[in-house]
Design a protein around this motif. Structure first.
Motif, PDB file in Angstrom:
ATOM      1  N   GLU A  43       9.959  -0.788  -7.405  1.00 58.28           N
ATOM      2  CA  GLU A  43       8.600  -0.775  -6.886  1.00 58.28           C
ATOM      3  C   GLU A  43       7.699  -0.120  -7.925  1.00 58.28           C
ATOM      4  OE1 GLU A  43       7.939   2.296  -3.719  1.00 58.28           O
ATOM      5  OE2 GLU A  43      10.140   2.240  -3.659  1.00 58.28           O
ATOM      6  N   SER A  44       6.469  -0.632  -8.009  1.00 59.45           N
ATOM      7  CA  SER A  44       5.546  -0.117  -9.019  1.00 59.45           C
ATOM      8  C   SER A  44       4.126  -0.407  -8.581  1.00 59.45           C
ATOM      9  CB  SER A  44       5.830  -0.775 -10.371  1.00 59.45           C
ATOM     10  OG  SER A  44       4.889  -0.367 -11.341  1.00 59.45           O
ATOM     11  N   ASP A  45       3.194   0.490  -9.003  1.00 57.51           N
ATOM     12  CA  ASP A  45       1.779   0.246  -8.717  1.00 57.51           C
ATOM     13  C   ASP A  45       1.107  -0.524  -9.836  1.00 57.51           C
ATOM     14  OD1 ASP A  45       1.673   2.093 -10.719  1.00 57.51           O
ATOM     15  OD2 ASP A  45       0.504   3.587  -9.613  1.00 57.51           O
ATOM     16  N   GLY A  46       1.874  -0.836 -10.886  1.00 60.35           N
ATOM     17  CA  GLY A  46       1.332  -1.627 -11.986  1.00 60.35           C
ATOM     18  C   GLY A  46       0.455  -0.848 -12.935  1.00 60.35           C
ATOM     19  N   ALA A  47       0.356   0.487 -12.756  1.00 62.74           N
ATOM     20  CA  ALA A  47      -0.551   1.256 -13.622  1.00 62.74           C
ATOM     21  C   ALA A  47       0.047   2.596 -14.060  1.00 62.74           C
ATOM     22  CB  ALA A  47      -1.882   1.491 -12.916  1.00 62.74           C
ATOM     23  N   SER A  48       0.639   3.338 -13.116  1.00 62.84           N
ATOM     24  CA  SER A  48       1.077   4.703 -13.484  1.00 62.84           C
ATOM     25  C   SER A  48       2.342   5.149 -12.775  1.00 62.84           C
ATOM     26  CB  SER A  48      -0.048   5.701 -13.158  1.00 62.84           C
ATOM     27  OG  SER A  48      -0.333   5.664 -11.755  1.00 62.84           O
ATOM     28  N   TYR A  49       3.027   4.230 -12.177  1.00 61.55           N
ATOM     29  CA  TYR A  49       4.183   4.656 -11.392  1.00 61.55           C
ATOM     30  C   TYR A  49       5.178   3.511 -11.294  1.00 61.55           C
ATOM     31  CZ  TYR A  49       6.924   5.475  -7.130  1.00 61.55           C
ATOM     32  OH  TYR A  49       7.939   5.595  -6.233  1.00 61.55           O
ATOM     33  N   THR A  50       6.470   3.840 -11.514  1.00 61.36           N
ATOM     34  CA  THR A  50       7.556   2.879 -11.329  1.00 61.36           C
ATOM     35  C   THR A  50       8.776   3.634 -10.814  1.00 61.36           C
ATOM     36  OG1 THR A  50       6.784   1.467 -13.132  1.00 61.36           O
ATOM     37  CG2 THR A  50       9.065   1.183 -12.430  1.00 61.36           C
ATOM     38  N   ARG A  51       9.453   3.037  -9.830  1.00 53.27           N
ATOM     39  CA  ARG A  51      10.669   3.668  -9.315  1.00 53.27           C
ATOM     40  C   ARG A  51      11.746   2.593  -9.124  1.00 53.27           C
ATOM     41  NH1 ARG A  51      10.859   6.993  -3.739  1.00 53.27           N
ATOM     42  NH2 ARG A  51      10.365   4.932  -2.860  1.00 53.27           N
ATOM     43  N   PHE A  52      12.913   2.835  -9.717  1.00 53.65           N
ATOM     44  CA  PHE A  52      14.107   2.027  -9.509  1.00 53.65           C
ATOM     45  C   PHE A  52      15.060   2.814  -8.623  1.00 53.65           C
ATOM     46  CE2 PHE A  52      12.485  -0.072 -13.236  1.00 53.65           C
ATOM     47  CZ  PHE A  52      12.858  -1.397 -13.048  1.00 53.65           C
ATOM     48  N   THR A  53      15.646   2.122  -7.645  1.00 56.52           N
ATOM     49  CA  THR A  53      16.590   2.759  -6.733  1.00 56.52           C
ATOM     50  C   THR A  53      17.900   1.996  -6.765  1.00 56.52           C
ATOM     51  OG1 THR A  53      14.813   3.516  -5.278  1.00 56.52           O
ATOM     52  CG2 THR A  53      17.041   3.465  -4.366  1.00 56.52           C
ATOM     53  N   LEU A  54      18.981   2.744  -7.083  1.00 57.01           N
ATOM     54  CA  LEU A  54      20.321   2.165  -7.060  1.00 57.01           C
ATOM     55  C   LEU A  54      20.986   2.559  -5.763  1.00 57.01           C
ATOM     56  CD1 LEU A  54      21.520   3.058 -10.687  1.00 57.01           C
ATOM     57  CD2 LEU A  54      20.210   1.072  -9.924  1.00 57.01           C
ATOM     58  N   MET A  55      21.560   1.610  -5.074  1.00 52.82           N
ATOM     59  CA  MET A  55      22.291   1.891  -3.840  1.00 52.82           C
ATOM     60  C   MET A  55      23.749   1.505  -4.067  1.00 52.82           C
ATOM     61  SD  MET A  55      21.520   0.728   0.081  1.00 52.82           S
ATOM     62  CE  MET A  55      21.494  -1.010  -0.307  1.00 52.82           C
ATOM     63  N   LEU A  56      24.642   2.503  -4.021  1.00 52.04           N
ATOM     64  CA  LEU A  56      26.065   2.290  -4.288  1.00 52.04           C
ATOM     65  C   LEU A  56      26.869   2.727  -3.078  1.00 52.04           C
ATOM     66  CD1 LEU A  56      26.135   3.727  -7.911  1.00 52.04           C
ATOM     67  CD2 LEU A  56      26.304   1.319  -7.269  1.00 52.04           C
TER      68      LEU A  56
END
Length: 620
Positions: A593-606
């Protein structure tokens, strides 16, 4: 309609022929019958006159003989009565103008004249010739009766014929109606309409024929539907094939093609009819092709292969290959051309070559690491030995110092003043750090074992951060040692059952992408690593304050060869491989998920238990 007319005409002509024949027979028989009757009457009158004329001729009393003739001439059909003497001259007659003339025109007996019957008989008495009697009987009455009878007969026959023709017309209509229906069905079938059926007839034979034709029509309809379904299936199947397909004859004329041909033409075509009848050599293809070579390949009836065909698509180099397969049948000879875009194949081949290079470099690096470990171990051991020799107390050290008049306390004080212990600790710490880096490099470069093993999540993340901090030669990326790392790890005792090096590879790829995304933003680079868990899964989130990911790129971020980097700066396989490792190998999931300007988050689910799959959302 034509069958009915022909049949009706044939039967009518046949009936008229029969009527004509019967009329001819009737008129002939009737005339013969009338003539025979007339002959009988004539003989009777002739014999009567001859017997009564004997005395008159014998005594030559011709006057009384004239009276006899006058009484006989009024009999029906008597036209003339003439009596001749022994000299064959007319002595008396019903027509007085004939008296004195000689016997002419008829012979003894009965003679058929055009309009009369001539009867002649000799008159004799006791063998003595006395004369001749001649009677002419008219045929007019017979002809009139025959004409009247014929008229009645013809009228009757015409009435019978009219009734017969009416009955015949109705019968033909009834008989030919099923045939007309069959004709309509046959015409409809020939036009491709199989829905028309023959109406059942009362006639058993026609009913069987109608049933057979209806069954045939249904069978043909079923087969036609099957053929259409098969044709549609084949067309869809051919259009679903990734290579472009051309079917050509020996002259290069195009007879069939699929929709994929538009991928290799400089203009879009309506695949229905735009190429029908065109020559393959005249097409405006995106790549250059030697016409003479292609023409020879089509006519050779051998399989040919054209490689290294290239063209540019949106300023990007694309590669294609063409295969020519012979098409040989009894009716037509030609070829099938398959054209396929092999750009991805070329990229995969390049990736495989690069992978081989990396494996070679990895092997060399592992060998160099082993070679570095040996002198590094010597440095560390000698440094520890030097530290013990300088600052530990033992009998041997005291004896040697006494021999050289050295005060050990003063020497230790001297070394402390020069910060020798500090420098020695620096050397030992640096050697340990170098050893740790080399061990991580060896673990990461070592050939992967497909078996799962237990490892602490804390250990995986720490090992990945160490590797990331030593990756200092990346252009257009923030130096990882300048990034603020905020860590909220799970319990250090939490164990994950996984393939450790693959998880390290995924996390390291995400960290490198974050370092590149934070380059040139003007903000203090910061990465936040959060680890949480529930009853079934472990969630590892990596957040950065970089430039974000554009919305249009989010949907393609896991697509192979998709990259937002400049040409030559990325392969577009990092996220694709990472998704495959998490989803296919570890039965987990990866979300972004990202706001396209100042933030990005990747989430790994294991999953905590391997192969258990995922449940719920990737959001802890």
């Amino acid at each position: 309609m034509r069958i009915r007319t022909q049949l009706f005409s044939f039967i009518t002509i046949l009936v008229l022929s029969l009527i004509s024949s019967s009329f001819y027979l009737f008129s002939s028989e009737y005339r013969n019958f009338a003539l025979k009757r007339l002959e009988e009457v004539g003989r009777y009158i002739l014999e009567d006159i001859a017997s009564e004329s004997v005395d008159h001729l014998f005594y030559e009393t011709f006057q009384t003989l004239g009276d006899l003739i006058n009484t006989k001439k009024n009999l029906p059909d008597i036209e003339k009565i003439i009596i001749y003497d022994r000299n064959e001259r007319v002595v008396t007659a019903s027509d007085p103008s004939l008296i004195g003339e000689e016997l002419t025109g008829c012979s003894e007996g009965i003679t058929q004249l055009e309009n009369e019957l001539c009867f002649i008989s000799k008159i004799e008495y006791s063998g003595q010739f006395l004369g001749v009697v001649q009677i002419l009987i008219s045929k007019e009455r017979i002809n009139n009766e025959l004409l009247r009878s014929t008229g009645k007969w013809i009228t009757l026959q015409l009435m019978i014929l009219a009734a017969y023709l009416i009955v015949l017309f109705l019968a033909l209509n009834r008989f030919l109606s099923p045939l007309r229906d069959m004709q309509k069905v046959a015409e409809a079938v020939s036009d491709g309409d199989f829905s028309v059926q023959v109406k059942e007839s009362r006639s058993l034979e026609l009913k069987r024929i109608a049933l057979a034709m209806n069954n045939m029509s249904r069978a043909v309809l079923l087969r036609e539907q099957q053929n259409l379904e098969l044709k549609d299936y084949l067309i869809n199947m051919i259009n679903s094939i990734s290579p472009a397909i051309f079917g050509v004859d020996r002259s290069g004329t195009i007879h069939y093609w699929n929709r994929k041909v538009n991928d290799f033409l400089n203009r879009d075509l309506s695949w229905d009819n735009d190429l029908k009848g065109k020559v393959i050599y005249a097409l405006d293809l995106k790549f250059d092709l030697n016409q003479a070579v292609l023409e020879q390949a089509i006519k050779s009836e051998d399989t040919s292969h054209f490689e290294n065909l290239y063209f540019y698509e949106d300023e990007e180099l694309q590669f294609a290959e063409m295969k020519v397969f012979p098409l040989i049948s009894e009716k037509q000879k030609g070829a099938v051309l398959l054209i396929e875009n092999i750009s991805e194949k070329k990229r995969y081949e390049g990736m495989m070559l690069q992978n081989e290079k990396m494996l070679t470099i990895g092997g060399m690096a592992a060998g160099m690491a082993h070679e570095i470990n040996n002198p590094l171990s010597g440095i560390l051991q000698n440094t520890e030995l030097l530290n013990r020799r300088l600052f530990s107390v033992n009998t041997q050290k005291a004896t040697i110092a006494k021999n050289f008049n050295i005060d050990l306390k003063e020497m230790e004080q001297f070394c402390h003043e020069l910060k020798v212990p500090t420098y020695i600790s620096y050397i030992m710490e640096s050697c340990r750090r170098i050893g740790e880096i080399i061990n991580n490099m060896l673990n990461f470069a070592r050939h992967e074992d497909s078996a799962f093993s237990k490892i602490g999540i804390h250990e995986i993340l720490e090992q990945t951060l160490i590797l990331a901090k030593n990756d200092i030669n990346r252009p257009k990326a923030v130096d990882f040692r300048q990034i603020e790392i905020e860590k909220e790890f799970c319990n250090e005792e939490l164990v994950l059952y996984c393939q450790p090096q693959q998880i390290v590879q995924v996390v390291l790829n995400l960290l490198k992408n974050s370092a590149e995304a934070m380059f040139g933003t003007g903000r203090t680079p910061r990465i936040r690593i959060i680890c949480r868990k529930d009853d079934r899964n472990v969630y590892i989130s990596l957040e950065d304050n970089g430039s974000g990911i554009p919305e249009e790129a989010l949907t393609n971020i896991f697509t192979p060869f998709f990259t937002t980097k400049a040409k030559g700066e990325g392969t577009g396989l990092g996220m694709f491989i990472s998704q495959r490792i998490i989803k296919e190998i570890h039965s987990g999931d990866i979300r972004v998920e990202s706001d396209g300007a100042s933030y990005t988050r990747f989430t790994l689910m294991l999953p905590l238990i391997p192969g258990a799959g995922t449940s719920g959302s990737a959001e802890p």
